[in-house]
Design a protein around this motif. Sequence first.
Motif, mmCIF file in Angstrom:
data_model
loop_
_atom_site.group_PDB
_atom_site.id
_atom_site.type_symbol
_atom_site.label_atom_id
_atom_site.label_comp_id
_atom_site.label_asym_id
_atom_site.label_seq_id
_atom_site.Cartn_x
_atom_site.Cartn_y
_atom_site.Cartn_z
ATOM 1 N N ARG A 147 101.834 24.219 -3.752
ATOM 2 C CA ARG A 147 102.552 24.205 -2.484
ATOM 3 C C ARG A 147 103.175 25.577 -2.217
ATOM 4 O O ARG A 147 103.532 26.298 -3.151
ATOM 5 N N ALA A 148 103.311 25.916 -0.936
ATOM 6 C CA ALA A 148 103.930 27.187 -0.566
ATOM 7 C C ALA A 148 105.295 27.318 -1.246
ATOM 8 O O ALA A 148 106.082 26.369 -1.277
ATOM 9 N N VAL A 226 96.233 26.253 0.624
ATOM 10 C CA VAL A 226 97.277 27.278 0.663
ATOM 11 C C VAL A 226 96.656 28.650 0.409
ATOM 12 O O VAL A 226 95.447 28.781 0.221
ATOM 13 N N ALA A 301 101.937 29.827 2.440
ATOM 14 C CA ALA A 301 101.385 28.877 3.406
ATOM 15 C C ALA A 301 100.150 29.454 4.085
ATOM 16 O O ALA A 301 99.213 28.721 4.430
#
Length: 327
Positions: A147-148, A226, A301
Amino acid sequence: MTMGEFDLIARYFTRPARRSPLGVGDDCALLAPAPGMQLAVSSDMLVEGRHFLSTVDPARLGHKALAVNLSDLAACGARPLAFTLALSLPAVDAPWLEAFSRGLLALADAHGCELVGGDTTRGPLNICITVFGEVPAGAALLRSGARAGDEVWVSGTLGDARLALEVFRGTLALPPALMQLARDRMELPTPRVALGQALRGIASAALDLSDGLAGDLGHILKASGVGATLDADACAARLAALAHPEHAGLGLDARARHALALAGGDDYELAFCAPAAAHAAVLQAGRDTGTPVTRIGRIDAEPGLRLVDARGAPLAQQRFASFDHFG
């Protein structure tokens, strides 16, 4: 006396089953994972002339043949259980088989991983291993969880195996001690099995590095939807040869060091992501398992892979493609 297929198996590869309900000898092996566990399964093939040189020490080849499979289990956070061996041989060579099986089974014993079956045939030298492990249901490390904001980490060292390969190709010359270090990394990789298990519940995504960091990390980025920014200098600093007293004999500029670390391949280290809040836990997992771990970047992101230097300045567009058997 001529040794047949079943004599060969009996002499070099048959051992009593200790944990598996049934080992070598029947049409199928039987495995019994503990309650609440899932099986983790992976296969890798090593082909002479493609994955290893004909001059490699057979004991080292036996070690590496299993190590590359155990590395896949490590990337999943799984504990090794058992493996099968499919072996194609041009002829029965007793000294070669003795050394190969010794290297193979020594690593298997070190990880409690039983040989439970396989196949042998006459043909070009080709080694195919399928390994089985177990991991608590729902706890496996996958490629799809980054995840970012996550930090990107790598275990151990990068690029030394490729350094040895370039010497064998004749494109580079190294002092003997440096060459031995690089050759050891190429021929005797260390599967990070304990680290993989320690990272369960900490890492958000993981994979093992077989074809080069830049390209392999791309699998996590694609699966997770991502992007990432990597510190190319931090990656290059993971070249073990740089810490050797004779490292001045390397004669490599920054771009060459970047290429070794980012696209070298054959490292069999773990690249993984973890939330920034887990930074201390990652370091503790490294200490607990005796495995160096280094933060080398962050997950973004924005899709794509970006490279910066140690000061955070973007590097000129450089492509570090991973190895592709059909590329």
